[in-house]
Design a protein around this motif. Structure first.
Motif, short mmCIF file in Angstrom:
data_model
loop_
_atom_site.label_atom_id
_atom_site.label_comp_id
_atom_site.label_asym_id
_atom_site.label_seq_id
_atom_site.Cartn_x
_atom_site.Cartn_y
_atom_site.Cartn_z
N LEU A 22 0.83 -1.21 0.00
CA LEU A 22 0.00 0.00 0.00
C LEU A 22 0.86 1.26 0.00
O LEU A 22 0.54 2.25 -0.64
N THR A 23 1.97 1.23 0.76
CA THR A 23 2.81 2.43 0.87
C THR A 23 3.94 2.40 -0.15
O THR A 23 4.84 3.25 -0.10
N ASN A 24 3.94 1.42 -1.02
CA ASN A 24 5.00 1.24 -2.02
C ASN A 24 6.36 0.98 -1.39
O ASN A 24 7.39 1.15 -2.03
N ALA A 25 6.35 0.56 -0.12
CA ALA A 25 7.59 0.29 0.62
C ALA A 25 8.57 1.44 0.45
O ALA A 25 9.77 1.26 0.25
N ALA A 26 8.02 2.68 0.54
CA ALA A 26 8.79 3.85 0.12
C ALA A 26 9.89 4.22 1.12
O ALA A 26 10.97 4.62 0.72
N SER A 27 9.61 4.11 2.41
CA SER A 27 10.60 4.60 3.38
C SER A 27 10.71 3.63 4.54
O SER A 27 9.84 2.78 4.76
N LYS B 42 -15.96 -12.89 -14.35
CA LYS B 42 -14.86 -12.95 -15.31
C LYS B 42 -14.24 -11.58 -15.50
O LYS B 42 -13.01 -11.43 -15.49
N ALA B 43 -15.08 -10.56 -15.64
CA ALA B 43 -14.56 -9.21 -15.89
C ALA B 43 -13.66 -8.76 -14.75
O ALA B 43 -12.66 -8.09 -14.97
N THR B 44 -13.99 -9.13 -13.51
CA THR B 44 -13.15 -8.66 -12.41
C THR B 44 -11.84 -9.43 -12.36
O THR B 44 -10.82 -8.84 -12.05
N THR B 45 -11.85 -10.72 -12.63
CA THR B 45 -10.58 -11.43 -12.48
C THR B 45 -9.59 -11.06 -13.57
O THR B 45 -8.58 -10.43 -13.30
N ALA B 72 -1.87 -4.69 -4.04
CA ALA B 72 -2.87 -4.63 -2.98
C ALA B 72 -4.27 -4.57 -3.59
O ALA B 72 -5.20 -5.23 -3.11
N VAL B 73 -4.43 -3.77 -4.65
CA VAL B 73 -5.74 -3.68 -5.33
C VAL B 73 -6.18 -5.07 -5.78
O VAL B 73 -7.32 -5.49 -5.56
N MET B 74 -5.24 -5.80 -6.41
CA MET B 74 -5.58 -7.13 -6.92
C MET B 74 -5.97 -8.07 -5.80
O MET B 74 -6.94 -8.82 -5.91
N VAL B 75 -5.21 -8.02 -4.69
CA VAL B 75 -5.50 -8.91 -3.57
C VAL B 75 -6.90 -8.65 -3.05
O VAL B 75 -7.72 -9.56 -2.87
N PHE B 76 -7.23 -7.35 -2.85
CA PHE B 76 -8.55 -7.03 -2.31
C PHE B 76 -9.66 -7.44 -3.28
O PHE B 76 -10.70 -7.96 -2.89
N LEU B 77 -9.42 -7.21 -4.58
CA LEU B 77 -10.42 -7.59 -5.58
C LEU B 77 -10.67 -9.09 -5.56
O LEU B 77 -11.82 -9.55 -5.57
N PHE B 78 -9.57 -9.86 -5.49
CA PHE B 78 -9.72 -11.31 -5.56
C PHE B 78 -10.34 -11.88 -4.30
O PHE B 78 -10.92 -12.96 -4.32
N ILE B 79 -10.21 -11.13 -3.19
CA ILE B 79 -10.87 -11.60 -1.98
C ILE B 79 -12.35 -11.24 -2.00
O ILE B 79 -13.21 -12.03 -1.61
N THR B 80 -12.68 -10.03 -2.51
CA THR B 80 -14.06 -9.56 -2.38
C THR B 80 -14.96 -10.01 -3.53
O THR B 80 -16.16 -10.18 -3.33
#
Lengths: 163, 109
Positions: A22-27, B42-45, B72-80
């Protein structure tokens, strides 16, 4: 001591990695904050978690994740072709998959995988009879589908969580 | 940004758009509620997955460091995504949505 400090190592690790993403491991500061959250959040949310079974075979789990990802690609393609093809020749069906696993948490993972691989959507897990109800877009032979799901997904999941 | 990365990003975006389109085509063409449910999953995966991957590649190439939000976006999408599909299917069963085959009584409880 370690066990009491980190009651759920897998959850802590997942939280830390998610924070890093989430934070891009920036710092360094962001990573330290992530580490703190990974330690505190399992404690705060402990009462909400079901008694999840232990991840017994992490290496098998990684291989399994890769296989599921591949299956998703293949199945996406297959469903895409069916959607643009003649719709009338599809044979959608409700299918009952009798389960051998007996753990609600693992059943949730299995039904999520079934829903994520296109062509099948899990509708219900019957916890009295331990049957997974799913809807298949095109299942001319429901028994074959049941065999595939049991062999390809349920068996490895049970091995991973040893349940 | 060099040509190879541009090509990769463009193809990922096109692939994602194509699968999002196919998901919508499925939603429009399929005959009943339960079969239509298969389009959006299908569209979401693959659809969103490919676009998010394109974003990760683009920002990793153009900015300093890796761009990891997308994971992170992908992980949340695949969970929800399975949860929402599951809820829709369950609600439909509960309300006995009309279905083309006759097996609904077997699965409904």
């Amino acid at each position: 001591m370690m066990r009491r400090l980190i009651p759920r190592p897998a959850l802590s690790l997942a939280l830390f990695l998610l924070w890093a993403a989430l934070t891009n491991a920036a710092s360094l500061g962001a990573l330290l904050l992530g580490g703190l959250l990974a330690l505190v959040m399992p404690f705060v949310t402990r009462r909400f978690w079901p008694d999840a079974p232990r991840l017994a075979r992490p290496v098998v789990a990684l291989k399994f994740a890769a296989r599921v990802a591949w299956d998703m690609l293949v199945a996406n393609w297959a469903v895409a072709r069916r959607v643009v093809g003649p719709v009338a020749s599809l044979s959608p069906a409700f299918v009952e998959v009798p389960l051998d696993l007996r753990d609600p948490f693992v059943a949730t993972i299995l039904s999520s995988i079934v829903s994520l691989t296109p062509g099948t959507v899990s509708v219900d897990v019957d916890r009295d009879r331990w049957v997974l109800h799913l809807h298949a877009l095109d299942a001319p032979d429901p028994d074959a589908l049941v065999r595939v799901i049991k062999l390809r997904y349920e068996t490895p999941i049970r091995e991973i969580f040893s349940c | 940004m060099n040509l190879v990365i541009e090509f990769v990003v463009a193809s990922l975006i096109l692939l994602g758009a194509a699968f999002a389109l196919l998901g919508s085509v499925g939603l429009a063409r399929l005959p009943d509620f339960f079969t239509r449910l298969h389009g959006p999953t299908k569209a979401t995966t693959l659809g969103v997955g490919a676009m998010v991957l394109a974003s990760a590649v683009y920002f990793t190439a153009t900015q300093q460091g890796f761009s990891l939000h997308e994971i992170a976006v992908m992980v949340f999408l695949f969970i929800t995504a399975p949860v929402s599909a599951h809820l829709l299917a369950k609600a439909a069963l509960h309300r006995s949505a009309p279905e083309c085959s006759e097996e609904i009584d077997d699965a409904g409880k």
